[in-house]
Design a protein around this motif. Structure first.
Motif, PDB file in Angstrom:
ATOM      1  N   TYR A 105     -60.097 -81.150 -43.004  1.00 19.07           N
ATOM      2  CA  TYR A 105     -58.719 -81.771 -42.835  1.00 19.07           C
ATOM      3  C   TYR A 105     -58.696 -83.952 -42.033  1.00 19.07           C
ATOM      4  CZ  TYR A 105     -57.268 -77.360 -41.827  1.00 19.07           C
ATOM      5  OH  TYR A 105     -56.808 -76.290 -42.529  1.00 19.07           O
ATOM      6  N   HIS A 106     -59.557 -84.145 -42.860  1.00 20.06           N
ATOM      7  CA  HIS A 106     -59.020 -85.374 -43.810  1.00 20.06           C
ATOM      8  C   HIS A 106     -58.876 -86.185 -44.877  1.00 20.06           C
ATOM      9  CE1 HIS A 106     -60.886 -84.975 -39.363  1.00 20.06           C
ATOM     10  NE2 HIS A 106     -60.353 -86.337 -39.172  1.00 20.06           N
ATOM     11  N   PRO A 107     -57.647 -86.735 -44.881  1.00 25.49           N
ATOM     12  CA  PRO A 107     -57.718 -86.840 -46.312  1.00 25.49           C
ATOM     13  C   PRO A 107     -58.623 -88.436 -46.910  1.00 25.49           C
ATOM     14  CG  PRO A 107     -55.808 -87.559 -45.156  1.00 25.49           C
ATOM     15  CD  PRO A 107     -57.365 -86.697 -44.157  1.00 25.49           C
ATOM     16  N   PRO A 108     -59.011 -88.298 -48.075  1.00 24.91           N
ATOM     17  CA  PRO A 108     -59.661 -89.487 -49.273  1.00 24.91           C
ATOM     18  C   PRO A 108     -58.994 -90.757 -48.655  1.00 24.91           C
ATOM     19  CG  PRO A 108     -59.693 -87.129 -50.222  1.00 24.91           C
ATOM     20  CD  PRO A 108     -59.499 -86.991 -49.446  1.00 24.91           C
ATOM     21  N   PRO A 144     -56.833 -85.799 -55.514  1.00 27.19           N
ATOM     22  CA  PRO A 144     -56.699 -85.715 -54.041  1.00 27.19           C
ATOM     23  C   PRO A 144     -55.416 -86.043 -53.372  1.00 27.19           C
ATOM     24  CG  PRO A 144     -58.019 -87.285 -54.131  1.00 27.19           C
ATOM     25  CD  PRO A 144     -57.467 -87.269 -55.382  1.00 27.19           C
ATOM     26  N   VAL A 145     -54.415 -84.444 -53.041  1.00 27.02           N
ATOM     27  CA  VAL A 145     -53.250 -85.337 -52.741  1.00 27.02           C
ATOM     28  C   VAL A 145     -52.797 -84.984 -50.700  1.00 27.02           C
ATOM     29  CG1 VAL A 145     -51.026 -84.056 -52.549  1.00 27.02           C
ATOM     30  CG2 VAL A 145     -52.453 -84.093 -54.714  1.00 27.02           C
ATOM     31  N   LYS A 146     -52.242 -86.179 -50.407  1.00 31.24           N
ATOM     32  CA  LYS A 146     -52.585 -85.872 -49.088  1.00 31.24           C
ATOM     33  C   LYS A 146     -50.721 -85.918 -48.576  1.00 31.24           C
ATOM     34  CE  LYS A 146     -52.433 -88.280 -44.289  1.00 31.24           C
ATOM     35  NZ  LYS A 146     -51.637 -89.557 -43.859  1.00 31.24           N
ATOM     36  N   ARG A 173     -43.207 -84.412 -34.559  1.00 33.30           N
ATOM     37  CA  ARG A 173     -44.244 -84.896 -34.437  1.00 33.30           C
ATOM     38  C   ARG A 173     -44.474 -84.929 -35.947  1.00 33.30           C
ATOM     39  NH1 ARG A 173     -49.198 -81.752 -31.663  1.00 33.30           N
ATOM     40  NH2 ARG A 173     -47.656 -81.262 -29.901  1.00 33.30           N
ATOM     41  N   TYR A 174     -45.821 -85.675 -36.457  1.00 32.93           N
ATOM     42  CA  TYR A 174     -46.132 -85.580 -38.152  1.00 32.93           C
ATOM     43  C   TYR A 174     -47.662 -84.934 -38.270  1.00 32.93           C
ATOM     44  CZ  TYR A 174     -42.168 -88.293 -38.752  1.00 32.93           C
ATOM     45  OH  TYR A 174     -41.546 -89.031 -38.929  1.00 32.93           O
ATOM     46  N   THR A 175     -47.904 -83.872 -38.637  1.00 35.55           N
ATOM     47  CA  THR A 175     -49.713 -83.460 -39.007  1.00 35.55           C
ATOM     48  C   THR A 175     -49.219 -83.508 -40.518  1.00 35.55           C
ATOM     49  OG1 THR A 175     -47.835 -81.341 -39.849  1.00 35.55           O
ATOM     50  CG2 THR A 175     -48.825 -81.754 -37.434  1.00 35.55           C
ATOM     51  N   SER A 176     -50.494 -83.853 -40.942  1.00 36.76           N
ATOM     52  CA  SER A 176     -51.223 -83.818 -42.371  1.00 36.76           C
ATOM     53  C   SER A 176     -51.646 -82.948 -42.864  1.00 36.76           C
ATOM     54  CB  SER A 176     -51.551 -85.197 -42.070  1.00 36.76           C
ATOM     55  OG  SER A 176     -52.720 -85.704 -41.841  1.00 36.76           O
ATOM     56  N   LEU A 177     -51.781 -82.231 -43.998  1.00 39.28           N
ATOM     57  CA  LEU A 177     -52.344 -81.683 -45.329  1.00 39.28           C
ATOM     58  C   LEU A 177     -53.209 -82.454 -45.976  1.00 39.28           C
ATOM     59  CD1 LEU A 177     -51.831 -78.235 -45.338  1.00 39.28           C
ATOM     60  CD2 LEU A 177     -53.488 -78.665 -44.302  1.00 39.28           C
ATOM     61  N   TRP A 178     -54.332 -82.395 -46.715  1.00 36.16           N
ATOM     62  CA  TRP A 178     -54.736 -82.582 -47.926  1.00 36.16           C
ATOM     63  C   TRP A 178     -55.467 -81.413 -48.550  1.00 36.16           C
ATOM     64  CZ3 TRP A 178     -59.465 -83.575 -51.094  1.00 36.16           C
ATOM     65  CH2 TRP A 178     -60.263 -83.570 -49.849  1.00 36.16           C
ATOM     66  N   PHE A 179     -55.132 -81.771 -50.269  1.00 35.53           N
ATOM     67  CA  PHE A 179     -55.800 -81.210 -51.050  1.00 35.53           C
ATOM     68  C   PHE A 179     -56.415 -81.377 -52.657  1.00 35.53           C
ATOM     69  CE2 PHE A 179     -52.258 -80.111 -54.281  1.00 35.53           C
ATOM     70  CZ  PHE A 179     -51.194 -80.002 -53.151  1.00 35.53           C
ATOM     71  N   GLU A 180     -57.240 -81.360 -53.279  1.00 30.68           N
ATOM     72  CA  GLU A 180     -57.269 -81.896 -54.815  1.00 30.68           C
ATOM     73  C   GLU A 180     -57.272 -80.688 -55.502  1.00 30.68           C
ATOM     74  OE1 GLU A 180     -59.991 -84.865 -55.327  1.00 30.68           O
ATOM     75  OE2 GLU A 180     -60.706 -83.872 -57.212  1.00 30.68           O
TER      76      GLU A 180
END
Ligand code: CUA
Length: 328
Positions: A105-108, A144-146, A173-180
């Motif tokens: 849960y912490h995007p690069p 990596p995509v946020k 509100r803003y939430t974020s996700l990331w994945f590669e």
């Protein structure tokens, strides 16, 4: 008796049953391993405890009507064993899962950002380069995509099972996700909150393309005005630039280079300038008056779509950033 062939047949049959979606992100394999461990521990102790129960049932069954079992006054060894062993197991699970959670849960810092707006009942996505998509998301492989996500109406949930990522998408509100993504292909995208009548239709696809195909896809898209430029047009159209003068001589603070930095509010509180602060300042400017400026900013509540606010945010982010300097 099972022959060698029979076992192999069973094995390949088992492999054909889709017990889980493919693991197609950098984090997916490890999340699966954690689940296997949790399942194995659960199975092991379930079998162990039930075997002991049945064994004791038989061994210590009552043999005659007036049989009285002897009193037992505890066993230090047993009590230490069933305290220390489960504690150690819990510590292992805690350390592994929390380190995995932090990474998941912490995007690069070098992530490519894509913006997501959930609304009844579809997903709107926009790439910083401009292209917009509905219920479809094209992403490059191995990058990596946020995702920066918000909702236009009610709570939705963004879920790509093959990437093993999921997060709620909330209004205001803003939430974020990331994945590669680690494998090119097409993967299901779901909404995981019951968001109204057509919630089951709020599904889509994520297309993972090789970086070359992704660049070609971006280039082939008609809407190639970068998000920050779209934001700049809104900014000027609503005459935000009259007060937010770049050199700081306006009636509002200069917005150049402020994104991500702490800003002092009139109350003395320091707040980092992020998506949430910008959203709040647009909708309820009086709730976040900036120190040193008169609270004269009018509210823009209801005037922008969430997508326009994201474009404004992209513009404010771009002010004073290196990418912007290169683009000019
Ligand atoms: Cu959106 Cu369910």
């Amino acid at each position: 008796m099972m022959t060698q062939w029979g076992w192999q047949g069973l094995g390949s049959l088992a492999a054909m049953i889709p017990l889980q979606p493919p693991a197609a992100s950098s984090i997916a394999g490890e999340i699966d391993q954690l689940y296997y461990l949790l399942t194995a521990i659960t199975l092991f102790f379930t079998v162990l405890i039930f075997s002991i129960i049945f064994y004791f049932m038989v061994k210590y069954r009552r043999r005659s009507k007036d049989e009285k079992p002897p009193d037992i006054h505890g066993s230090l060894v047993l009590e230490l064993a069933w305290t220390i062993i489960p504690s150690l197991i819990c510590v292992v699970i805690f350390v592994w899962s929390s380190s995995l959670y932090i990474r998941a849960y912490h995007p690069p810092a070098n992530s490519t950002e894509i913006f997501v707006v959930g609304k009844q009942w579809m997903w709107h996505l926009q790439h910083p380069e401009g292209p917009r998509e509905i219920n479809e998301l094209h992403v490059p492989l191995g990058v990596p995509v946020k995702l920066t996500m918000t909702s236009q109406d009610v709570i939705h949930g963004f879920y790509v099972p093959s990437f093993r990522i999921k997060k709620d998408v909330l209004p205001g509100r803003y939430t974020s996700l990331w994945f590669e993504a680690t494998e090119a292909g097409t993967y299901h995208l779901f909404c995981t909150e019951f968001c109204g009548t057509n919630h089951p239709e709020m599904i889509g696809w994520v297309y993972v393309l090789s970086p070359r195909d992704y660049a070609a896809w971006l280039a082939s898209n008609e809407n190639s005005e970068p998000m920050w430029q779209q934001g700049e047009r809104i900014f000027n159209h609503y005459t935000c630039n009259y007060c937010h003068v770049p050199d700081g001589s306006g009636r509002g603070p200069s917005l150049v280079g402020i994104f991500g930095k702490p800003e002092k509010l009139a109350s003395g509180e320091m707040r980092p300038v992020d998506e949430d602060l910008i959203h709040q300042a647009l909708n309820e400017p009086n709730s976040v008056p900036v120190a040193g400026y008169a609270p004269i900013m009018p509210t823009f509540k209801g005037q922008f779509t969430e997508e326009q606010i994201l474009q404004l945010i992209a513009y404010i982010k771009s002010l004073g950033s290196q990418e912007r300097a290169n683009a000019k």
